[in-house]
Scaffold this motif. Structure first.
Motif, PDB file in Angstrom:
ATOM      1  N   VAL A 114       0.834  -1.204   0.000  1.00 37.35           N
ATOM      2  CA  VAL A 114       0.000   0.000   0.000  1.00 37.35           C
ATOM      3  C   VAL A 114       0.868   1.254   0.000  1.00 37.35           C
ATOM      4  O   VAL A 114       0.592   2.213  -0.730  1.00 37.35           O
ATOM      5  N   THR A 140      -6.776   7.562   3.624  1.00 36.22           N
ATOM      6  CA  THR A 140      -7.236   6.468   2.769  1.00 36.22           C
ATOM      7  C   THR A 140      -6.212   5.342   2.730  1.00 36.22           C
ATOM      8  O   THR A 140      -6.556   4.160   2.876  1.00 36.22           O
ATOM      9  N   ILE A 141      -4.946   5.704   2.539  1.00 30.61           N
ATOM     10  CA  ILE A 141      -3.879   4.704   2.487  1.00 30.61           C
ATOM     11  C   ILE A 141      -3.772   3.963   3.821  1.00 30.61           C
ATOM     12  O   ILE A 141      -3.576   2.742   3.852  1.00 30.61           O
ATOM     13  N   TRP A 144      -6.484   1.454   3.912  1.00 32.57           N
ATOM     14  CA  TRP A 144      -6.174   0.350   2.996  1.00 32.57           C
ATOM     15  C   TRP A 144      -5.138  -0.591   3.596  1.00 32.57           C
ATOM     16  O   TRP A 144      -5.143  -1.775   3.298  1.00 32.57           O
ATOM     17  N   ALA A 145      -4.245  -0.068   4.407  1.00 31.57           N
ATOM     18  CA  ALA A 145      -3.229  -0.914   5.038  1.00 31.57           C
ATOM     19  C   ALA A 145      -3.772  -1.585   6.291  1.00 31.57           C
ATOM     20  O   ALA A 145      -3.496  -2.760   6.542  1.00 31.57           O
ATOM     21  N   TRP A 147      -7.043  -2.346   7.538  1.00 32.77           N
ATOM     22  CA  TRP A 147      -8.098  -3.364   7.549  1.00 32.77           C
ATOM     23  C   TRP A 147      -7.652  -4.708   6.973  1.00 32.77           C
ATOM     24  O   TRP A 147      -7.914  -5.746   7.588  1.00 32.77           O
ATOM     25  N   PRO A 148      -6.990  -4.738   5.833  1.00 32.76           N
ATOM     26  CA  PRO A 148      -6.503  -6.053   5.375  1.00 32.76           C
ATOM     27  C   PRO A 148      -5.466  -6.661   6.328  1.00 32.76           C
ATOM     28  O   PRO A 148      -5.448  -7.876   6.536  1.00 32.76           O
TER      29      PRO A 148
END
Length: 192
Positions: A114, A140-141, A144-145, A147-148
């Motif tokens: 990410v 946002t980044i 993205w990092a 939650w996964p």
């Protein structure tokens, strides 16, 4: 290629040991490098291939030496925890911890991926002094990092004994080390 080779070895009834795994890795590396070199030469135009080579060693060495030092220090830093565990608790504990640490590091790949996508955008927005857009992108980044990473950590923590037995049956006893390291990976992902 390594996974396919390992599956082939197992399918033909042979034992997959460390020597075979190293041979498969070396073979796969040679095949990939050969294919890449062949495709690279095909992609280059005749003008590029017929150009006279000029070597400027001094600037390259000047640039490469600091990079070599940084890479060397990164390797040292990445292995210090295993060495310290081995020095304090012994070889067995270092082996168990090393397996747990390598497994937990899988979660860190999400953050690296990410951040690799976001890094060029960060610098553009910062250079353009678009601080609100930069803050939005960072948020946002980070999501993205996070939650996964959180999801993968939960899966690995839940299946810790099963996952660790991939290293061997004795490694299942490192499940709590793995869970603690996964909490650290989640904190790392949350911090971006």
């Amino acid at each position: 290629l390594v996974i396919l080779g390992a599956a082939g070895v197992v399918a033909f009834g042979d034992q997959l040991d460390s020597g075979t795994a190293l041979a498969l890795t070396a073979t796969a590396t040679v095949i990939v490098i050969g294919l890449q070199a062949w495709r690279f030469r095909r992609a280059l135009g005749q003008i590029v291939l017929s150009a006279r080579t000029v070597y400027e060693r001094r600037p390259w060495i000047r640039a490469a030496l600091p990079l070599l030092l940084v890479s060397g220090f990164v390797v040292i830093i990445e292995q210090t925890d295993v060495v310290m565990v081995g020095a304090i608790l012994g070889d067995r504990a270092a082996g168990l911890y090393g397996a747990a640490a390598k497994t937990a590091s899988l979660v860190g790949l999400i953050l690296i991926a990410v951040n690799t996508i976001g890094a060029p955008m960060f610098s553009v927005l910062f250079a353009q002094k678009r601080h609100e857009d930069l803050q939005q992108l960072v948020s946002t980044i980070a999501a993205w990092a996070f939650w996964p990473s959180c999801l993968l950590s939960i899966v690995l923590a839940t299946c810790a004994p099963l996952v660790l037995t991939a290293f061997g049956p004795a490694f299942a006893s490192a499940e709590w080390q793995l869970r603690v390291l996964l909490v650290g990976q989640i904190v790392n992902a949350a911090a971006g």
